[in-house]
Design a protein around this motif. Structure first.
Motif, PDB file in Angstrom:
ATOM      1  N   LEU A   5       0.866  -1.213  -0.075  1.00 58.43           N
ATOM      2  CA  LEU A   5       0.136   0.039   0.103  1.00 58.43           C
ATOM      3  C   LEU A   5       0.874   1.272  -0.060  1.00 58.43           C
ATOM      4  O   LEU A   5       1.865   1.386   0.854  1.00 58.43           O
ATOM      5  CB  LEU A   5      -1.056  -0.056   1.228  1.00 58.43           C
ATOM      6  CG  LEU A   5      -1.776   1.343   1.541  1.00 58.43           C
ATOM      7  CD1 LEU A   5      -2.505   1.470   0.391  1.00 58.43           C
ATOM      8  CD2 LEU A   5      -2.246   1.350   2.695  1.00 58.43           C
ATOM      9  N   LEU A   6       0.738   2.081  -0.669  1.00 56.67           N
ATOM     10  CA  LEU A   6       1.519   3.253  -1.160  1.00 56.67           C
ATOM     11  C   LEU A   6       0.491   4.455  -0.775  1.00 56.67           C
ATOM     12  O   LEU A   6      -0.594   4.469  -1.440  1.00 56.67           O
ATOM     13  CB  LEU A   6       2.142   3.425  -2.490  1.00 56.67           C
ATOM     14  CG  LEU A   6       2.538   4.695  -2.839  1.00 56.67           C
ATOM     15  CD1 LEU A   6       3.692   5.094  -2.007  1.00 56.67           C
ATOM     16  CD2 LEU A   6       2.948   4.937  -4.300  1.00 56.67           C
ATOM     17  N   VAL A   7       0.555   5.315   0.196  1.00 52.46           N
ATOM     18  CA  VAL A   7      -0.074   6.450   0.441  1.00 52.46           C
ATOM     19  C   VAL A   7       0.695   7.598   0.288  1.00 52.46           C
ATOM     20  O   VAL A   7       1.521   8.021   1.310  1.00 52.46           O
ATOM     21  CB  VAL A   7      -0.844   6.241   1.840  1.00 52.46           C
ATOM     22  CG1 VAL A   7      -1.741   7.525   2.127  1.00 52.46           C
ATOM     23  CG2 VAL A   7      -1.369   4.935   2.219  1.00 52.46           C
ATOM     24  N   GLU A   8       0.534   8.544  -0.728  1.00 49.73           N
ATOM     25  CA  GLU A   8       1.411   9.704  -0.982  1.00 49.73           C
ATOM     26  C   GLU A   8       0.348  10.731  -1.748  1.00 49.73           C
ATOM     27  O   GLU A   8      -0.379  10.563  -2.540  1.00 49.73           O
ATOM     28  CB  GLU A   8       2.413   9.269  -1.950  1.00 49.73           C
ATOM     29  CG  GLU A   8       3.293  10.278  -2.491  1.00 49.73           C
ATOM     30  CD  GLU A   8       3.902  11.273  -1.828  1.00 49.73           C
ATOM     31  OE1 GLU A   8       3.241  12.409  -1.865  1.00 49.73           O
ATOM     32  OE2 GLU A   8       4.852  10.876  -1.122  1.00 49.73           O
ATOM     33  N   ASP A   9       0.320  11.751  -1.391  1.00 50.79           N
ATOM     34  CA  ASP A   9      -0.598  12.890  -1.728  1.00 50.79           C
ATOM     35  C   ASP A   9       0.005  13.759  -3.049  1.00 50.79           C
ATOM     36  O   ASP A   9      -0.804  14.231  -3.700  1.00 50.79           O
ATOM     37  CB  ASP A   9      -1.036  13.649  -0.762  1.00 50.79           C
ATOM     38  CG  ASP A   9       0.066  14.645  -0.343  1.00 50.79           C
ATOM     39  OD1 ASP A   9       1.135  14.229  -0.034  1.00 50.79           O
ATOM     40  OD2 ASP A   9      -0.189  15.804  -0.340  1.00 50.79           O
ATOM     41  N   GLU A  10       1.228  13.440  -3.536  1.00 48.23           N
ATOM     42  CA  GLU A  10       1.582  14.166  -4.364  1.00 48.23           C
ATOM     43  C   GLU A  10       1.653  13.082  -5.639  1.00 48.23           C
ATOM     44  O   GLU A  10       2.457  12.035  -5.690  1.00 48.23           O
ATOM     45  CB  GLU A  10       3.071  14.817  -4.219  1.00 48.23           C
ATOM     46  CG  GLU A  10       3.134  15.718  -3.014  1.00 48.23           C
ATOM     47  CD  GLU A  10       4.745  16.277  -2.723  1.00 48.23           C
ATOM     48  OE1 GLU A  10       5.217  16.572  -4.078  1.00 48.23           O
ATOM     49  OE2 GLU A  10       5.233  16.315  -2.051  1.00 48.23           O
ATOM     50  N   VAL A  11       0.780  13.652  -6.607  1.00 50.78           N
ATOM     51  CA  VAL A  11       0.434  12.663  -7.762  1.00 50.78           C
ATOM     52  C   VAL A  11       1.720  12.127  -8.465  1.00 50.78           C
ATOM     53  O   VAL A  11       1.931  10.922  -8.834  1.00 50.78           O
ATOM     54  CB  VAL A  11      -0.490  13.202  -8.461  1.00 50.78           C
ATOM     55  CG1 VAL A  11      -0.765  12.079  -9.750  1.00 50.78           C
ATOM     56  CG2 VAL A  11      -1.761  13.518  -7.803  1.00 50.78           C
ATOM     57  N   VAL A  30      -2.748   2.212  -4.345  1.00 47.70           N
ATOM     58  CA  VAL A  30      -2.292   3.666  -4.006  1.00 47.70           C
ATOM     59  C   VAL A  30      -3.513   4.308  -3.457  1.00 47.70           C
ATOM     60  O   VAL A  30      -4.556   4.295  -3.967  1.00 47.70           O
ATOM     61  CB  VAL A  30      -1.629   4.261  -5.509  1.00 47.70           C
ATOM     62  CG1 VAL A  30      -1.422   5.801  -5.147  1.00 47.70           C
ATOM     63  CG2 VAL A  30      -0.764   3.649  -5.968  1.00 47.70           C
ATOM     64  N   ALA A  31      -3.050   5.389  -2.559  1.00 44.70           N
ATOM     65  CA  ALA A  31      -4.285   6.146  -1.774  1.00 44.70           C
ATOM     66  C   ALA A  31      -3.578   7.466  -1.879  1.00 44.70           C
ATOM     67  O   ALA A  31      -2.063   7.806  -1.775  1.00 44.70           O
ATOM     68  CB  ALA A  31      -4.534   5.851  -0.611  1.00 44.70           C
ATOM     69  N   TYR A  32      -4.230   8.612  -1.853  1.00 44.54           N
ATOM     70  CA  TYR A  32      -3.625  10.007  -2.137  1.00 44.54           C
ATOM     71  C   TYR A  32      -3.914  10.893  -0.917  1.00 44.54           C
ATOM     72  O   TYR A  32      -3.617  12.019  -0.823  1.00 44.54           O
ATOM     73  CB  TYR A  32      -4.312  10.768  -3.191  1.00 44.54           C
ATOM     74  CG  TYR A  32      -3.681   9.981  -4.486  1.00 44.54           C
ATOM     75  CD1 TYR A  32      -2.426  10.070  -5.170  1.00 44.54           C
ATOM     76  CD2 TYR A  32      -4.697   8.950  -5.418  1.00 44.54           C
ATOM     77  CE1 TYR A  32      -2.102   9.261  -6.317  1.00 44.54           C
ATOM     78  CE2 TYR A  32      -4.289   8.426  -6.230  1.00 44.54           C
ATOM     79  CZ  TYR A  32      -2.922   8.521  -6.977  1.00 44.54           C
ATOM     80  OH  TYR A  32      -2.729   7.832  -7.923  1.00 44.54           O
ATOM     81  N   ASP A  33      -4.712  10.207   0.149  1.00 43.90           N
ATOM     82  CA  ASP A  33      -4.524  10.815   1.494  1.00 43.90           C
ATOM     83  C   ASP A  33      -4.758   9.842   2.537  1.00 43.90           C
ATOM     84  O   ASP A  33      -5.000   8.823   2.268  1.00 43.90           O
ATOM     85  CB  ASP A  33      -5.679  11.909   1.589  1.00 43.90           C
ATOM     86  CG  ASP A  33      -7.041  11.231   1.534  1.00 43.90           C
ATOM     87  OD1 ASP A  33      -7.642  10.530   2.358  1.00 43.90           O
ATOM     88  OD2 ASP A  33      -7.776  11.446   0.174  1.00 43.90           O
ATOM     89  N   GLY A  34      -4.532  10.261   3.857  1.00 44.57           N
ATOM     90  CA  GLY A  34      -4.408   9.480   4.710  1.00 44.57           C
ATOM     91  C   GLY A  34      -5.673   8.603   5.176  1.00 44.57           C
ATOM     92  O   GLY A  34      -5.754   7.342   5.575  1.00 44.57           O
ATOM     93  N   GLN A  35      -7.052   9.317   5.057  1.00 46.69           N
ATOM     94  CA  GLN A  35      -8.062   8.640   5.305  1.00 46.69           C
ATOM     95  C   GLN A  35      -8.271   7.574   4.382  1.00 46.69           C
ATOM     96  O   GLN A  35      -9.007   6.595   4.689  1.00 46.69           O
ATOM     97  CB  GLN A  35      -9.021   9.767   5.130  1.00 46.69           C
ATOM     98  CG  GLN A  35     -10.503   9.167   5.544  1.00 46.69           C
ATOM     99  CD  GLN A  35     -10.641   8.473   6.950  1.00 46.69           C
ATOM    100  OE1 GLN A  35     -10.096   8.981   7.917  1.00 46.69           O
ATOM    101  NE2 GLN A  35     -11.308   7.370   7.096  1.00 46.69           N
ATOM    102  N   ALA A  36      -7.973   7.786   3.006  1.00 48.26           N
ATOM    103  CA  ALA A  36      -8.392   6.889   1.871  1.00 48.26           C
ATOM    104  C   ALA A  36      -7.339   5.657   2.034  1.00 48.26           C
ATOM    105  O   ALA A  36      -7.965   4.460   1.919  1.00 48.26           O
ATOM    106  CB  ALA A  36      -8.069   7.509   0.566  1.00 48.26           C
ATOM    107  N   GLY A  37      -6.163   5.745   2.884  1.00 46.81           N
ATOM    108  CA  GLY A  37      -5.283   4.808   3.152  1.00 46.81           C
ATOM    109  C   GLY A  37      -5.650   3.851   4.192  1.00 46.81           C
ATOM    110  O   GLY A  37      -5.747   2.693   3.936  1.00 46.81           O
ATOM    111  N   TRP A  38      -6.606   4.826   5.256  1.00 46.12           N
ATOM    112  CA  TRP A  38      -6.954   3.662   6.320  1.00 46.12           C
ATOM    113  C   TRP A  38      -7.988   3.161   5.724  1.00 46.12           C
ATOM    114  O   TRP A  38      -8.288   1.745   6.210  1.00 46.12           O
ATOM    115  CB  TRP A  38      -7.330   4.641   7.423  1.00 46.12           C
ATOM    116  CG  TRP A  38      -8.182   4.044   8.448  1.00 46.12           C
ATOM    117  CD1 TRP A  38      -9.249   4.484   8.885  1.00 46.12           C
ATOM    118  CD2 TRP A  38      -7.560   3.397   9.249  1.00 46.12           C
ATOM    119  NE1 TRP A  38      -9.775   3.507  10.056  1.00 46.12           N
ATOM    120  CE2 TRP A  38      -8.640   2.829  10.322  1.00 46.12           C
ATOM    121  CE3 TRP A  38      -6.436   2.600   9.530  1.00 46.12           C
ATOM    122  CZ2 TRP A  38      -8.407   1.999  11.386  1.00 46.12           C
ATOM    123  CZ3 TRP A  38      -6.294   1.530  10.489  1.00 46.12           C
ATOM    124  CH2 TRP A  38      -7.193   1.390  11.481  1.00 46.12           C
TER     125      TRP A  38
END
Length: 225
Positions: A5-11, A30-38
């Protein structure tokens, strides 16, 4: 390889890391914010997490801490951040991270950290060697061996040789190689396949009497023992 799982907000950074992980054979979400990663970690099992720290909705430290409290320490966590002070590193480790990389970093360094953590946790399965005559390809190290000569390969050289070994004895057209090795629809006039075949020849054939990479006139290339 591993499900990551990669959580990184910079596309752009997320895309760069995702491409590299896929080329090394990992499965990536891939998730682009912490909540989506959770939300993803509650839906799927991951063998390793890569988390940026500064993110919207839930930062990486909060996500890591919440993940550890809920799911324990079975899967390692690597933190990625532009913050590189000792205090920042300690904060990440205190939140439950196993390792820490400061931006900018090379993808080779990230992959080395991933391999080390997966070996430590036993999550990296043994991958069988690929062979063609005296040529052996090791998927775990991305190195080839011909006889007693160890050959270092770039990511694309490895992927091309892997595909040729998997299809040894069968001629592969340039278009087939483009599709399966580069996974893109290139202009059919591109010579990228020929360029990389020459790179491989210089590494695995140049110093040997028997040449393993054959040009099949009117078709493309073939690897044979």
């Amino acid at each position: 390889m591993a499900k990551i799982l990669l959580v990184e907000d910079e596309v752009n950074i997320a895309s760069f890391i995702e491409r590299g992980l896929l080329e090394f054979g990992h499965e990536v979400r891939v998730a682009y914010d912490g909540q989506a990663g959770w939300e993803l970690v509650q839906q799927e099992d991951f063998e390793l997490l890569i988390l940026d720290i500064i993110m919207p909705k839930m930062n990486g430290l909060q996500l890591c801490k919440q993940y550890r409290q809920t799911y324990g320490y079975q899967s390692p966590v690597i933190m990625l951040t532009a913050l590189g002070t000792t205090e920042d590193i300690v904060s990440g480790l205190d939140a439950g991270a196993d390792d820490y990389l400061v931006k900018p970093f090379s993808f080779q360094e990230l992959e080395a950290r991933i391999k080390a953590l997966l070996r430590r946790t036993g999550a990296e399965p043994a991958v069988p060697l690929l062979t063609c005559g005296e040529l052996t390809l090791d998927p775990s190290s991305h190195r080839a061996t011909r006889g007693k000569v160890v050959i270092d390969l770039t990511v694309k050289e490895y992927r091309l040789l892997e595909y040729l070994i998997q299809n040894q004895g069968m001629a592969q057209s340039r278009l087939t190689l483009l599709k399966n090795v580069w996974d893109k629809n290139f202009d059919t006039n591109t010579n990228v396949v020929d360029v990389y075949v020459n790179y491989l020849r210089s590494k695995i054939d140049k110093d040997f009497d028997h040449k393993m990479i054959r040009t099949v006139v009117g078709v493309g290339y073939m690897l044979e023992a």
